[in-house]
Design an enzyme around this catalytic site. Structure first.
Site, PDB file in Angstrom:
ATOM      1  N   ASN A 210       0.743  -1.367   0.090  1.00 56.77           N
ATOM      2  CA  ASN A 210       0.025   0.011  -0.098  1.00 56.77           C
ATOM      3  C   ASN A 210       0.737   1.053  -0.058  1.00 56.77           C
ATOM      4  OD1 ASN A 210       0.468   0.849   2.850  1.00 56.77           O
ATOM      5  ND2 ASN A 210      -0.371  -1.189   3.264  1.00 56.77           N
ATOM      6  N   ASP A 279      -4.179  -6.347   5.000  1.00 53.59           N
ATOM      7  CA  ASP A 279      -5.153  -6.978   5.505  1.00 53.59           C
ATOM      8  C   ASP A 279      -5.132  -8.521   4.952  1.00 53.59           C
ATOM      9  OD1 ASP A 279      -6.032  -5.061   7.256  1.00 53.59           O
ATOM     10  OD2 ASP A 279      -7.361  -4.379   5.730  1.00 53.59           O
TER      11      ASP A 279
HETATM   12  N1  CTP Z   1      -3.549  -3.501  11.995  1.00 55.33           N
HETATM   13  C1  CTP Z   1      -2.986  -4.338  12.467  1.00 55.33           C
HETATM   14  N2  CTP Z   1      -2.815  -5.637  11.736  1.00 55.33           N
HETATM   15  C2  CTP Z   1      -3.630  -5.970  10.494  1.00 55.33           C
HETATM   16  C3  CTP Z   1      -4.389  -4.573  10.213  1.00 55.33           C
HETATM   17  C4  CTP Z   1      -4.153  -3.453  10.709  1.00 55.33           C
HETATM   18  O1  CTP Z   1      -2.178  -4.224  13.487  1.00 55.33           O
HETATM   19  N3  CTP Z   1      -3.641  -6.986   9.994  1.00 55.33           N
HETATM   20  C5  CTP Z   1      -3.498  -2.140  12.795  1.00 55.33           C
HETATM   21  C6  CTP Z   1      -2.812  -0.971  11.912  1.00 55.33           C
HETATM   22  O2  CTP Z   1      -1.529  -0.885  12.464  1.00 55.33           O
HETATM   23  C7  CTP Z   1      -3.719   0.399  12.497  1.00 55.33           C
HETATM   24  C8  CTP Z   1      -5.236  -0.387  12.822  1.00 55.33           C
HETATM   25  O3  CTP Z   1      -5.029  -1.559  12.740  1.00 55.33           O
HETATM   26  O4  CTP Z   1      -3.213   0.953  13.787  1.00 55.33           O
HETATM   27  C9  CTP Z   1      -6.009  -0.056  11.734  1.00 55.33           C
HETATM   28  O5  CTP Z   1      -5.573  -0.150  10.443  1.00 55.33           O
HETATM   29  P1  CTP Z   1      -6.659  -0.235   9.238  1.00 55.33           P
HETATM   30  O6  CTP Z   1      -6.137  -0.878   8.103  1.00 55.33           O
HETATM   31  O7  CTP Z   1      -7.232   1.232   9.306  1.00 55.33           O
HETATM   32  O8  CTP Z   1      -7.923  -0.998   9.709  1.00 55.33           O
HETATM   33  P2  CTP Z   1      -8.440  -2.562   9.632  1.00 55.33           P
HETATM   34  O9  CTP Z   1      -8.567  -3.031  10.935  1.00 55.33           O
HETATM   35  O10 CTP Z   1      -7.504  -3.331   8.445  1.00 55.33           O
HETATM   36  O11 CTP Z   1      -9.998  -2.185   9.178  1.00 55.33           O
HETATM   37  P3  CTP Z   1     -10.567  -2.060   7.938  1.00 55.33           P
HETATM   38  O12 CTP Z   1      -9.913  -2.476   6.965  1.00 55.33           O
HETATM   39  O13 CTP Z   1     -11.755  -2.572   7.999  1.00 55.33           O
HETATM   40  O14 CTP Z   1     -10.752  -0.416   7.798  1.00 55.33           O
END
Ligand code: CTP
Length: 405
Positions: A210, A279
């Site tokens: 990303n 993710d």
């Molecule tokens: N994060 C994490 N591990 C993952 C995904 C996210 O630790 N596998 C952490 C990121 O470091 C950040 C927070 O979760 O501090 C939010 O990340 P974000 O990508 O905004 O959220 P997601 O949980 O992935 O939710 P969504 O994709 O549904 O917005």
């Protein structure tokens, strides 16, 4: 407070006389160092009269050999006896020399020998300021944690209008005092920061990732280190130099980041998850490069471990700060993450729209959602300033949470 004031050779040098006085008025002992070019604009006597001290001008001004030897080591003495180095005006030439470690006169030599905080007040012609060389040097100096004030927009001595005017002496003096008053309020703490993207391989040569640049996480690591913390930085692939004084661990995938986080969690008192973790990943990465065919293909992806959610379960009495990068419903989504991932704070920012916020930008505009229910808006500011605001609020929040227990 003892301030070394370096004066560069620009028309704004006359304003530095006012700055010397403004610093003295705030109780500083000011040691002025003038470059040869600065002395073309203002006489050393002006500064000597304002500060009550002899102005340092040359690296080797002596007439005898023993005097020359004494002066050769004088910059070390000046470096060790001052709490702050202010350079105003910081010309394009001085910025370039500082950025690349050139030391051919007293001020540039002092800069290299100086271990304390540095405040630069750039002033130059608009085109010089905008030149990619100057901007690249600025980036290097910022990255080193130096505070930069100005330049301001306005009409310049050369007749052009645009950025380039030195900040006002009163503003520089106030910034100097602020820098010196910055508390070492994280002494004795261990701050674990994750930064940057992760990279999930599709085959031996391709990956999913990303746009995260890692700048926000690196700024947090630097700010915490400057405030006295022991900092462990776990970073995905980014193009940033390792911050000085920080233990930096480089990882590639979400799984590697997870393992590094839990291997280093023990001593941490504050955990900040600024990384943009992928993710999804490919479960069984092929050993060989995928070959092109005419047909449409699809890739099956499995979820990666949610590191923040796992931290939320295992945090103990650590303060846990997560990030939420959203393209819509910012506060609502951030509040949801705060609760579901059991965080104490979520730093929320809108990404993908604004120019001055988010992934690749040097500035950021964020909202902090706290476990106490309150919300703090941080206006668009350089990421290093945002980092300090996050740390300020984190410490206040911890006190509030402890008091509520
Ligand atoms: N994060 C994490 N591990 C993952 C995904 C996210 O630790 N596998 C952490 C990121 O470091 C950040 C927070 O979760 O501090 C939010 O990340 P974000 O990508 O905004 O959220 P997601 O949980 O992935 O939710 P969504 O994709 O549904 O917005």
């Amino acid at each position: 407070m003892r301030v070394a004031l370096g004066v560069g050779g620009g028309i704004a040098a006359y304003k530095s006389a006012e700055l010397a006085r403004a610093l003295a008025e705030r109780g500083a002992q000011v040691q002025v160092i003038m470059t040869a070019a600065a002395r073309e604009f203002v006489r050393p006597l002006t500064f000597a009269a304002l500060t009550g001290r002899k102005v340092v001008t040359d690296l080797f001004p002596a007439s005898s050999e023993s005097e020359a030897l004494a002066s050769a080591v004088e910059h070390i003495g000046v470096a060790q006896s001052n709490d702050l180095l202010v350079v105003a005006p910081a010309t394009a030439d001085l910025m370039a020399k500082f950025a690349h470690g050139l030391a051919d006169d007293f001020l540039t030599t002092l800069y290299l020998a100086f271990p304390g905080p540095v405040l630069l007040a750039p002033a130059m012609n608009t085109n010089m300021w905008r030149h990619p060389a100057t901007q690249a040097n600025l980036e290097l100096l910022r990255g080193r944690g130096h505070a930069i004030i100005g330049p301001e927009e306005g009409e310049l001595a050369c007749g052009m209008t645009g950025p380039g005017r030195m900040a006002e002496p009163a503003a520089i003096a106030a910034a100097a005092v602020n820098l010196l008053n910055r508390k070492r309020d994280l002494e004795g703490e261990t701050v674990l920061v994750t930064a940057g993207p992760t990279r999930e391989p599709l085959d031996p040569v391709r990956f999913i990732s990303n746009r995260s640049s890692g700048k926000m996480g690196y700024a947090l690591a630097e700010a915490a280190a400057a405030r006295g913390a022991n900092v462990i930085l776990i970073a995905g692939p980014v193009h940033l130099p390792d911050p000085p004084g920080v233990k930096t661990i480089k990882v590639q995938t979400a799984q590697e980041m997870r393992d590094a986080v839990f291997a280093n969690l023990e001593p941490a008192t504050i955990v900040i998850k600024a990384a943009a973790v992928a993710d999804y990943h490919v479960a069984n990465v092929p050993q060989q490069k995928l070959k092109k065919t005419a047909a449409r293909i699809s890739i099956e992806l499995d979820p990666t471990p949610d590191i923040l959610a796992e931290l939320g379960q295992k945090k103990g009495d650590r303060l846990l700060i997560g990030f939420a990068a959203e393209t819509e419903n910012l506060r609502q989504e951030a509040r949801r993450k705060l609760l579901t991932k059991n965080c104490d704070m979520i730093v929320a920012n809108l990404v993908g729209q604004e120019e001055n916020a988010g992934f690749e930008s040097d500035t950021n505009e964020v909202v902090l959602l706290l476990a106490t229910g309150s919300t703090v808006s941080v206006p668009p500011s350089p990421k290093r300033e945002v980092a300090d605001r996050i740390l300020d609020e984190a410490l206040k929040l911890r006190l509030a949470l402890h008091a509520a227990r």
